[in-house]
Design a protein around this motif. Structure first.
Motif, short mmCIF file in Angstrom:
data_model
loop_
_atom_site.label_atom_id
_atom_site.label_comp_id
_atom_site.label_asym_id
_atom_site.label_seq_id
_atom_site.Cartn_x
_atom_site.Cartn_y
_atom_site.Cartn_z
N ILE A 40 46.38 33.21 39.65
CA ILE A 40 46.18 32.70 40.81
C ILE A 40 48.52 33.57 41.30
N ARG A 41 47.63 33.61 42.87
CA ARG A 41 48.64 33.96 43.26
C ARG A 41 48.89 32.62 44.23
N SER A 42 50.57 32.92 44.38
CA SER A 42 51.13 31.46 44.73
C SER A 42 51.25 31.35 46.77
N ASP A 43 51.37 30.69 47.37
CA ASP A 43 50.92 30.42 48.23
C ASP A 43 52.41 30.05 49.21
N GLY A 44 53.14 31.78 49.87
CA GLY A 44 54.41 31.65 50.34
C GLY A 44 54.26 30.02 51.09
N ALA A 67 58.87 35.52 48.92
CA ALA A 67 57.48 34.62 48.08
C ALA A 67 56.51 34.98 47.38
N GLU A 68 55.93 35.90 49.06
CA GLU A 68 54.91 36.59 49.18
C GLU A 68 54.89 37.81 48.63
N HIS A 69 55.77 38.56 48.94
CA HIS A 69 56.03 40.18 48.03
C HIS A 69 56.27 40.04 46.81
N GLU A 70 56.63 39.42 46.28
CA GLU A 70 56.76 39.48 44.79
C GLU A 70 55.30 38.60 44.40
N SER A 71 53.97 37.81 44.98
CA SER A 71 53.33 37.36 44.61
C SER A 71 52.42 38.81 44.85
N ALA A 72 52.68 39.46 45.30
CA ALA A 72 50.92 40.67 45.75
C ALA A 72 51.93 42.00 44.63
N ARG A 73 53.12 41.51 44.24
CA ARG A 73 53.08 42.58 43.27
C ARG A 73 52.88 41.80 41.96
N THR A 74 52.99 41.10 42.36
CA THR A 74 52.38 40.06 40.54
C THR A 74 50.85 40.33 40.72
N ALA A 75 50.27 39.96 41.58
CA ALA A 75 48.87 40.10 41.32
C ALA A 75 48.56 42.01 41.62
N SER A 107 30.84 40.08 28.01
CA SER A 107 31.49 40.94 29.44
C SER A 107 32.64 40.19 29.50
N ILE A 108 33.25 40.69 30.88
CA ILE A 108 34.12 40.54 32.11
C ILE A 108 34.47 40.32 33.39
N SER A 109 35.27 39.73 33.48
CA SER A 109 35.18 39.73 34.70
C SER A 109 36.53 39.47 35.45
N PHE A 110 37.28 39.79 37.48
CA PHE A 110 38.17 39.00 37.08
C PHE A 110 38.18 38.33 38.53
N CYS A 111 39.32 38.20 38.93
CA CYS A 111 39.10 36.97 40.06
C CYS A 111 40.48 36.29 40.12
N THR A 112 40.79 36.81 41.73
CA THR A 112 42.20 36.06 41.95
C THR A 112 41.84 35.54 43.32
N LEU A 113 42.32 33.99 42.96
CA LEU A 113 42.73 33.12 43.49
C LEU A 113 44.46 32.50 44.14
N THR A 114 44.41 32.09 45.40
CA THR A 114 45.59 31.66 45.83
C THR A 114 45.74 30.41 46.36
N GLY A 115 46.84 29.30 45.75
CA GLY A 115 47.35 27.86 45.98
C GLY A 115 47.99 27.44 44.35
N ASN A 116 47.22 26.12 43.97
CA ASN A 116 48.47 26.11 42.70
C ASN A 116 47.82 26.15 42.01
N PRO A 117 48.76 26.84 40.36
CA PRO A 117 47.88 27.33 39.47
C PRO A 117 47.49 26.22 38.03
N ALA A 118 48.46 24.35 38.77
CA ALA A 118 48.29 23.51 37.73
C ALA A 118 46.74 22.51 38.57
#
Length: 292
Positions: A40-44, A67-75, A107-118
């Motif tokens: 889950i990417r944080s939303d700046g 925040a957006e830069h840090e979020s992109a780097r972490t993702a 099997s395995i998959s990967f998904c990235t979403l943006t929003g509130n992780p909680a």
């Protein structure tokens, strides 16, 4: 829970992520299950309300860009770790998110979403058999781990905390901490997936840990209905600390999984007083299954 088909693995960052991926990979292979890795990417834009807290528009914009830069780097780092992991483990099939997955293999998959992780993570956890989370990095993070607490309190499903050290073996020796509570009962039910195939199962109990509810003899009877043979051992607090005594009993049994109910008291009271849950989260070096 005997028939595990879908495992959710949220990865907030790369911290302890590889150990969690290895544990999830082992679970997926054991149960012929699907491991859904979620970042889950944080939303700046969530920083925008700070403009009402005395910050100028320019300062808020700068915080949002940072925040957006840090979020992109972490993702990027998390996805890179995932790509490297599946390249090294070619016996697990990579499938796109939300696609049908093979019924007879891992099997395995990967998904990235943006929003509130909680909010997002519990939504996905509610439609998973259990959620596997990386071990929090430190005692301070344990008490504030948004991912761990959101799954425990808002998903209605059990959570498995991976150990910090990568573990390649299967779960063979299971300890079940019993105190008679509804939380312990929920954890016991979830543990059947591992207890059925374990080489040894032990039920641990302590007078200082016991609450009102069924006693340990009833647990043995319940397990026998599932063809699981288990023994019972009374453990004692260490230096008046039940959590220390519980982990010491697990070590004596050479357990590789501890099963327990989480937060029999309120979360706030547990964090103030310490509590068995908090001690186990901070100090366990084995896989831990918890349920509310």
């Amino acid at each position: 829970m005997k028939d595990v088909r879908k495992i959710l693995l949220p990865l907030p960052s790369t911290s302890n992520a590889e150990a969690a991926l290895i544990r999830g990979y082992n679970f997926a292979r054991r149960f012929h299950a699907h491991l859904a890795v979620l970042h889950i990417r944080s939303d700046g834009r969530d920083i925008a309300p700070l403009a009402g807290e005395g910050l100028s528009g320019a300062m808020v914009e700068e915080l949002m860009r940072s925040a957006e830069h840090e979020s992109a780097r972490t993702a990027h780092d998390v996805h890179h770790l995932f790509v490297r992991f599946v390249a090294e483990h070619k016996d697990i099939e990579v499938v796109p998110p939300h696609s049908p997955f093979p019924a007879d293999k891992a099997s395995i998959s990967f998904c990235t979403l943006t929003g509130n992780p909680a909010e997002i993570i519990p939504y996905h956890a509610r439609l998973s058999d259990f959620t596997l989370v990386p071990h929090p990095q430190s005692g301070e993070e344990v008490s504030s781990s948004e991912t761990l607490h959101s799954v425990l309190f808002d998903s209605g499903r059990p959570v498995v905390i991976a150990p910090q050290t990568p573990t390649t073996g299967l779960i063979k020796r299971v300890c079940i901490a019993w105190n008679g509570t509804a939380e312990a009962s929920s954890a016991l039910r979830a543990a059947l997936a591992w207890a059925v195939g374990a080489e040894a199962v032990r039920v641990l109990y302590c007078d200082d840990y016991q609450r009102k509810g069924p006693d340990v003899a009833d647990v043995i009877d319940y397990l026998s209905f599932h063809d699981i043979r288990a023994d019972t051992v009374t453990f004692a607090p260490v230096n008046k600390d039940v959590g220390k005594g519980l982990l010491a009993a697990c070590k004596d049994f050479d357990a590789d999984m501890l099963v327990m109910g989480a937060y029999s008291h309120s979360r706030l009271r547990q964090l103030i007083l310490g509590g068995v849950t908090r001690h186990v989260l901070e100090h366990a070096d084995i896989t831990v299954l918890m349920s509310r």
